[in-house]
Enzyme design. Structure first.
Site, short mmCIF file in Angstrom:
data_model
loop_
_atom_site.label_atom_id
_atom_site.label_comp_id
_atom_site.label_asym_id
_atom_site.label_seq_id
_atom_site.Cartn_x
_atom_site.Cartn_y
_atom_site.Cartn_z
N LYS A 13 0.82 -1.23 0.00
CA LYS A 13 0.00 0.00 0.00
C LYS A 13 0.85 1.27 0.00
O LYS A 13 0.63 2.17 -0.79
CB LYS A 13 -0.88 0.09 1.27
CG LYS A 13 -1.97 -0.91 1.40
CD LYS A 13 -2.80 -0.61 2.65
CE LYS A 13 -2.04 -0.58 3.95
NZ LYS A 13 -1.62 -1.81 4.55
N ARG A 88 -10.25 0.81 8.72
CA ARG A 88 -9.97 -0.59 9.02
C ARG A 88 -11.08 -1.26 9.81
O ARG A 88 -11.00 -2.47 10.06
CB ARG A 88 -8.69 -0.70 9.87
CG ARG A 88 -7.47 -0.36 9.10
CD ARG A 88 -6.23 -0.81 9.84
NE ARG A 88 -5.15 0.00 9.36
CZ ARG A 88 -3.89 -0.38 9.32
NH1 ARG A 88 -3.52 -1.53 9.79
NH2 ARG A 88 -2.97 0.42 8.85
N ARG A 127 11.54 -6.21 5.92
CA ARG A 127 11.25 -4.82 5.55
C ARG A 127 12.12 -3.82 6.32
O ARG A 127 12.35 -3.96 7.51
CB ARG A 127 9.78 -4.53 5.81
CG ARG A 127 9.40 -3.07 5.60
CD ARG A 127 7.97 -2.92 5.24
NE ARG A 127 7.06 -3.05 6.37
CZ ARG A 127 5.74 -2.86 6.26
NH1 ARG A 127 5.21 -2.53 5.11
NH2 ARG A 127 4.97 -3.00 7.31
N ARG A 160 10.81 -1.49 11.65
CA ARG A 160 9.71 -1.10 12.54
C ARG A 160 9.57 -2.11 13.68
O ARG A 160 9.72 -3.30 13.48
CB ARG A 160 8.39 -1.04 11.75
CG ARG A 160 8.15 0.31 11.11
CD ARG A 160 7.02 0.27 10.12
NE ARG A 160 5.80 -0.36 10.62
CZ ARG A 160 4.66 -0.42 9.93
NH1 ARG A 160 4.61 0.11 8.73
NH2 ARG A 160 3.61 -1.01 10.43
N ARG A 171 -1.38 -8.83 13.44
CA ARG A 171 -1.95 -7.80 12.56
C ARG A 171 -2.76 -8.45 11.44
O ARG A 171 -3.77 -7.92 10.99
CB ARG A 171 -0.84 -6.92 11.99
CG ARG A 171 -0.37 -5.87 13.00
CD ARG A 171 1.07 -5.47 12.81
NE ARG A 171 1.32 -4.72 11.61
CZ ARG A 171 2.53 -4.61 11.04
NH1 ARG A 171 3.58 -5.22 11.59
NH2 ARG A 171 2.69 -3.89 9.97
#
Ligand code: ADP
Ligand code: ZN
Length: 213
Positions: A13, A88, A127, A160, A171
Site C-alpha cells: 500500500k 480498518r 522490511r 519497525r 496484525r
C-alpha cells in the site's frame, strides 16, 4: 480523485500510494505514518497509541477518526487524497462516509492489494523503512543501493518495532477479521477493485494507473 487502498501489512500500500501521489498530485494519508510520528514526538496521543501498535492491535476508533477528520480538513485534500491504512473497522467506514458527505464529495475507487499471508510474512520480516520519507525496502527483494541508506532521500533505514513474525501474525488476524469484511460495503457501492498484489511492484503500479485512468 478520492481513493482508498486496502491491503494487509506489507501488501505494498505505502509504496503504491507514494507513486499515486506523484502521478495524480494528491496527498497520501497514512494513519500508520501519522501515528508513528506522534509516537516519536511523544505526544499524549502517541503515548496512548503505542500501547496498541507494539502489540499488533488496532488503535481505538475514536483516536483514528479524530486524526482523519483533522487531516482531511486541510487544504491539500481539496483536490483529492489517497487513504492508506484507513478505514480498518466498520465505525471508521461510517465516519468516513459521513465526513465525505459533509465535504460534499465521494469516493471514486477502493483498491485492494491482495497478497496471501505466507508471502506477507516473508515480505514484512525483511522490511526496512526510511525514517525520513517512509519509503520501504526489503533486504532481499528490493535492497537499497547502500546498506541502511534510503535511495530516495539518503535518510536512515530502520526496522519497525511491529515488523516481526509474532506481531505481523496478530496484525493479519485483525486484518482478516475486521478489515476484509468491509470490502462488502464498497462492493455494494460498485467501487471496489481487487488486484493481485503478489506480482512485481511495477506491474501492480501499471494496473492501478489503468484503473484510475
Ligand atoms: P500496516 O498496514 O503495515 O499494518 P500501518 O503503518 O498502516 O501498518 O499501521 C501500523 C499500526 O498503526 C497498526 O498495526 C495499528 O496499530 C495502527 N493503525 C494504523 N491505522 C489504523 C486504523 N485505521 N485503525 C486502527 N489502528 C490503526
Ligand atoms: Zn527516504
Amino acid at each position: 480523485m478520492n481513493i482508498i487502498l486496502f491491503g494487509a501489512p506489507g501488501a505494498g500500500k505505502g509504496t503504491q500510494a507514494k507513486l499515486i501521489t506523484e502521478k495524480y498530485g494528491i496527498p497520501q494519508i497514512s494513519t500508520g505514518d501519522i501515528l508513528r510520528t506522534a509516537v516519536d514526538e511523544g505526544t499524549s496521543m502517541g503515548i496512548e497509541a503505542k500501547k496498541y501498535m507494539n502489540d499488533g492491535k488496532f488503535v481505538p476508533d475514536s483516536i483514528i477518526i479524530g486524526i482523519i477528520k483533522e487531516r482531511l480538513s486541510k487544504d491539500d485534500c481539496k483536490k483529492g487524497f489517497i487513504l492508506d491504512g484507513f478505514p480498518r473497522t466498520m465505525p471508521q467506514v461510517i465516519a468516513l462516509d459521513e465526513l465525505m458527505g459533509e465535504m460534499n464529495t465521494k469516493l471514486n475507487k477502493v483498491i485492494s492489494l491482495n497478497v496471501p499471508d505466507d508471502l506477507i510474512l516473508v515480505r514484512v520480516s525483511g522490511r526496512k523503512v526510511c525514517k525520513n520519507c517512509g519509503t520501504s525496502f526489503h533486504v532481499k527483494f528490493s535492497p537499497p543501493k547502500k546498506e541502511n541508506v534510503c535511495d530516495v532521500c539518503g535518510g536512515e533505514l530502520y526496522t519497525r518495532k511491529d515488523d516481526n513474525v509474532e506481531t505481523v501474525s496478530k496484525r493479519l488476524i485483525e486484518y482478516h477479521s475486521q478489515t476484509v469484511p468491509l470490502f462488502n460495503f464498497y462492493k455494494d457501492e460498485g467501487i471496489l477493485v481487487e488486484i493481485d498484489g503478489t506480482r512485481n511492484f511495477n506491474v501492480v503500479t501499471k494496473e492501478i494507473f489503468d484503473i484510475l485512468g
